[in-house]
Design a protein around this motif. Structure first.
Motif, PDB file in Angstrom:
ATOM      1  N   SER A  56      -1.908  -6.559   2.598  1.00 17.86           N
ATOM      2  CA  SER A  56      -1.272  -7.076   1.399  1.00 17.86           C
ATOM      3  C   SER A  56      -1.356  -6.050   0.284  1.00 17.86           C
ATOM      4  CB  SER A  56      -1.934  -8.396   1.012  1.00 17.86           C
ATOM      5  OG  SER A  56      -2.397  -8.391  -0.288  1.00 17.86           O
ATOM      6  N   ALA A  57      -0.316  -5.988  -0.529  1.00 20.70           N
ATOM      7  CA  ALA A  57      -0.285  -5.034  -1.629  1.00 20.70           C
ATOM      8  C   ALA A  57      -1.401  -5.327  -2.615  1.00 20.70           C
ATOM      9  CB  ALA A  57       1.065  -5.090  -2.322  1.00 20.70           C
ATOM     10  N   ASP A  58      -1.759  -6.605  -2.751  1.00 17.23           N
ATOM     11  CA  ASP A  58      -2.816  -6.988  -3.671  1.00 17.23           C
ATOM     12  C   ASP A  58      -4.125  -6.298  -3.287  1.00 17.23           C
ATOM     13  OD1 ASP A  58      -3.892  -8.337  -5.830  1.00 17.23           O
ATOM     14  OD2 ASP A  58      -4.416 -10.094  -4.655  1.00 17.23           O
ATOM     15  N   ASN A  59      -4.387  -6.146  -1.987  1.00 23.67           N
ATOM     16  CA  ASN A  59      -5.608  -5.509  -1.522  1.00 23.67           C
ATOM     17  C   ASN A  59      -5.517  -3.992  -1.583  1.00 23.67           C
ATOM     18  OD1 ASN A  59      -6.807  -7.953  -0.977  1.00 23.67           O
ATOM     19  ND2 ASN A  59      -6.020  -8.031   1.093  1.00 23.67           N
ATOM     20  N   SER A  60      -4.314  -3.430  -1.623  1.00 23.61           N
ATOM     21  CA  SER A  60      -4.193  -1.982  -1.601  1.00 23.61           C
ATOM     22  C   SER A  60      -4.145  -1.383  -2.999  1.00 23.61           C
ATOM     23  CB  SER A  60      -2.975  -1.561  -0.795  1.00 23.61           C
ATOM     24  OG  SER A  60      -1.815  -2.004  -1.427  1.00 23.61           O
ATOM     25  N   LEU A  61      -3.949  -2.194  -4.033  1.00 18.23           N
ATOM     26  CA  LEU A  61      -3.983  -1.710  -5.406  1.00 18.23           C
ATOM     27  C   LEU A  61      -5.344  -2.044  -6.004  1.00 18.23           C
ATOM     28  CD1 LEU A  61      -0.505  -2.804  -6.850  1.00 18.23           C
ATOM     29  CD2 LEU A  61      -1.138  -0.613  -5.843  1.00 18.23           C
ATOM     30  N   THR A  62      -5.912  -1.095  -6.705  1.00 20.85           N
ATOM     31  CA  THR A  62      -7.195  -1.348  -7.360  1.00 20.85           C
ATOM     32  C   THR A  62      -6.976  -2.264  -8.560  1.00 20.85           C
ATOM     33  OG1 THR A  62      -7.006   0.515  -8.885  1.00 20.85           O
ATOM     34  CG2 THR A  62      -7.978   0.967  -6.702  1.00 20.85           C
ATOM     35  N   SER A  63      -8.038  -2.794  -9.097  1.00 13.88           N
ATOM     36  CA  SER A  63      -7.898  -3.678 -10.261  1.00 13.88           C
ATOM     37  C   SER A  63      -7.336  -2.903 -11.450  1.00 13.88           C
ATOM     38  CB  SER A  63      -9.226  -4.344 -10.611  1.00 13.88           C
ATOM     39  OG  SER A  63     -10.177  -3.372 -10.978  1.00 13.88           O
ATOM     40  N   THR A  64      -7.705  -1.633 -11.595  1.00 12.38           N
ATOM     41  CA  THR A  64      -7.154  -0.808 -12.673  1.00 12.38           C
ATOM     42  C   THR A  64      -5.665  -0.585 -12.472  1.00 12.38           C
ATOM     43  OG1 THR A  64      -9.282   0.316 -12.924  1.00 12.38           O
ATOM     44  CG2 THR A  64      -7.359   1.413 -13.870  1.00 12.38           C
ATOM     45  N   GLN A  65      -5.242  -0.352 -11.227  1.00 11.80           N
ATOM     46  CA  GLN A  65      -3.816  -0.188 -10.945  1.00 11.80           C
ATOM     47  C   GLN A  65      -3.057  -1.471 -11.242  1.00 11.80           C
ATOM     48  OE1 GLN A  65      -4.214   1.170  -6.876  1.00 11.80           O
ATOM     49  NE2 GLN A  65      -3.593   3.244  -7.440  1.00 11.80           N
ATOM     50  N   ARG A  66      -3.630  -2.611 -10.872  1.00 11.92           N
ATOM     51  CA  ARG A  66      -2.968  -3.886 -11.160  1.00 11.92           C
ATOM     52  C   ARG A  66      -2.858  -4.116 -12.664  1.00 11.92           C
ATOM     53  NH1 ARG A  66      -6.133  -5.531  -6.685  1.00 11.92           N
ATOM     54  NH2 ARG A  66      -7.632  -6.544  -8.059  1.00 11.92           N
ATOM     55  N   ASP A  67      -3.896  -3.736 -13.423  1.00 13.83           N
ATOM     56  CA  ASP A  67      -3.850  -3.858 -14.885  1.00 13.83           C
ATOM     57  C   ASP A  67      -2.784  -2.942 -15.478  1.00 13.83           C
ATOM     58  OD1 ASP A  67      -5.907  -5.704 -14.777  1.00 13.83           O
ATOM     59  OD2 ASP A  67      -7.471  -4.264 -15.351  1.00 13.83           O
TER      60      ASP A  67
ATOM     61  N   MET B 101       4.548   4.180  -2.658  1.00 10.54           N
ATOM     62  CA  MET B 101       5.235   4.817  -3.788  1.00 10.54           C
ATOM     63  C   MET B 101       4.751   4.233  -5.115  1.00 10.54           C
ATOM     64  SD  MET B 101       7.381   7.223  -2.951  1.00 10.54           S
ATOM     65  CE  MET B 101       8.932   7.322  -3.819  1.00 10.54           C
ATOM     66  N   VAL B 102       4.561   2.915  -5.162  1.00 12.85           N
ATOM     67  CA  VAL B 102       4.079   2.287  -6.388  1.00 12.85           C
ATOM     68  C   VAL B 102       2.663   2.767  -6.689  1.00 12.85           C
ATOM     69  CG1 VAL B 102       3.392   0.085  -7.427  1.00 12.85           C
ATOM     70  CG2 VAL B 102       5.608   0.294  -6.286  1.00 12.85           C
ATOM     71  N   ARG B 103       1.839   2.829  -5.662  1.00 13.56           N
ATOM     72  CA  ARG B 103       0.470   3.319  -5.851  1.00 13.56           C
ATOM     73  C   ARG B 103       0.489   4.757  -6.367  1.00 13.56           C
ATOM     74  NH1 ARG B 103      -1.461   3.689  -0.917  1.00 13.56           N
ATOM     75  NH2 ARG B 103      -1.504   1.443  -0.617  1.00 13.56           N
ATOM     76  N   GLU B 104       1.369   5.575  -5.796  1.00 13.73           N
ATOM     77  CA  GLU B 104       1.497   6.964  -6.239  1.00 13.73           C
ATOM     78  C   GLU B 104       1.952   7.027  -7.703  1.00 13.73           C
ATOM     79  OE1 GLU B 104       4.190  10.812  -5.005  1.00 13.73           O
ATOM     80  OE2 GLU B 104       3.658   9.388  -3.420  1.00 13.73           O
ATOM     81  N   GLY B 105       2.897   6.182  -8.069  1.00 14.25           N
ATOM     82  CA  GLY B 105       3.360   6.124  -9.460  1.00 14.25           C
ATOM     83  C   GLY B 105       2.259   5.691 -10.405  1.00 14.25           C
ATOM     84  N   LEU B 106       1.487   4.686 -10.002  1.00 16.49           N
ATOM     85  CA  LEU B 106       0.388   4.213 -10.841  1.00 16.49           C
ATOM     86  C   LEU B 106      -0.712   5.261 -10.951  1.00 16.49           C
ATOM     87  CD1 LEU B 106       0.270   0.517  -9.646  1.00 16.49           C
ATOM     88  CD2 LEU B 106       0.998   1.340 -11.903  1.00 16.49           C
ATOM     89  N   ASP B 107      -0.944   6.027  -9.885  1.00 16.28           N
ATOM     90  CA  ASP B 107      -1.923   7.125  -9.939  1.00 16.28           C
ATOM     91  C   ASP B 107      -1.459   8.199 -10.921  1.00 16.28           C
ATOM     92  OD1 ASP B 107      -3.581   5.875  -8.118  1.00 16.28           O
ATOM     93  OD2 ASP B 107      -2.915   7.075  -6.402  1.00 16.28           O
TER      94      ASP B 107
END
Length: 149
Positions: free
Chosen positions: A2-13, A53-59
């Motif tokens: 799940s994407a929820d588990n692959s994004l850190t709490s900081t990324q979700r914020d 890609m979203v994770r990369e963008g958030l990073d």
């Protein structure tokens, strides 16, 4: 996964903060902002193939900001977002697309736009079972042959 588990709490914020900047809530039009809990849940639940890609963008956003985006004052947040748009490339575009697609399929947003909460066709008209006449223009075209690869 799940994407929820692959994004850190900081990324979700950061995702919630950037979404709120993109589309703030409007009392005038009675619509939530893109940071609304239901819209954020939809984004996280449906990221699918866009997760990397979203994770990369958030990073990239985190590297530009140096700290969580929500901790900045609005002027500094806008400056970071402007730099992110200019340098984020495909990951930034993907992040924007997933926020927009989830926002504009929310029932509250569709209602505010005057759209019905169902498929637009057949708009109350019943189609006769087995009536394939809608395909007549397609059938009239010559066959298209393509080389298999």
């Amino acid at each position: 996964m799940s994407a929820d588990n692959s994004l850190t709490s900081t990324q979700r914020d950061d995702l919630r903060t950037i979404a709120a900047m993109m589309i703030p809530a409007s009392d005038e039009y009675k619509v939530p902002g893109a940071d609304d809990a239901a819209i954020q849940a939809d984004i996280l639940a449906t990221l699918g193939r866009d997760t990397d890609m979203v994770r990369e963008g958030l990073d990239h956003l985190a590297r530009l900001a140096g700290k969580p985006l929500a901790e900045f004052d609005p002027a500094r947040r806008d400056a970071v977002a402007k730099e992110f748009r200019a340098t984020g490339g495909a990951p930034a575009a993907t992040l924007v697309r997933v926020v927009l697609q989830c926002y504009y399929r929310d029932d509250r947003v569709l209602r505010s736009l005057g759209l019905e909460l169902r498929a637009p066709f057949p708009k109350g008209y019943e189609l006769e079972q087995g009536d394939w006449s809608l395909l007549d223009p397609v059938k009239a075209r010559p066959p298209m042959l393509r080389r298999a690869q």
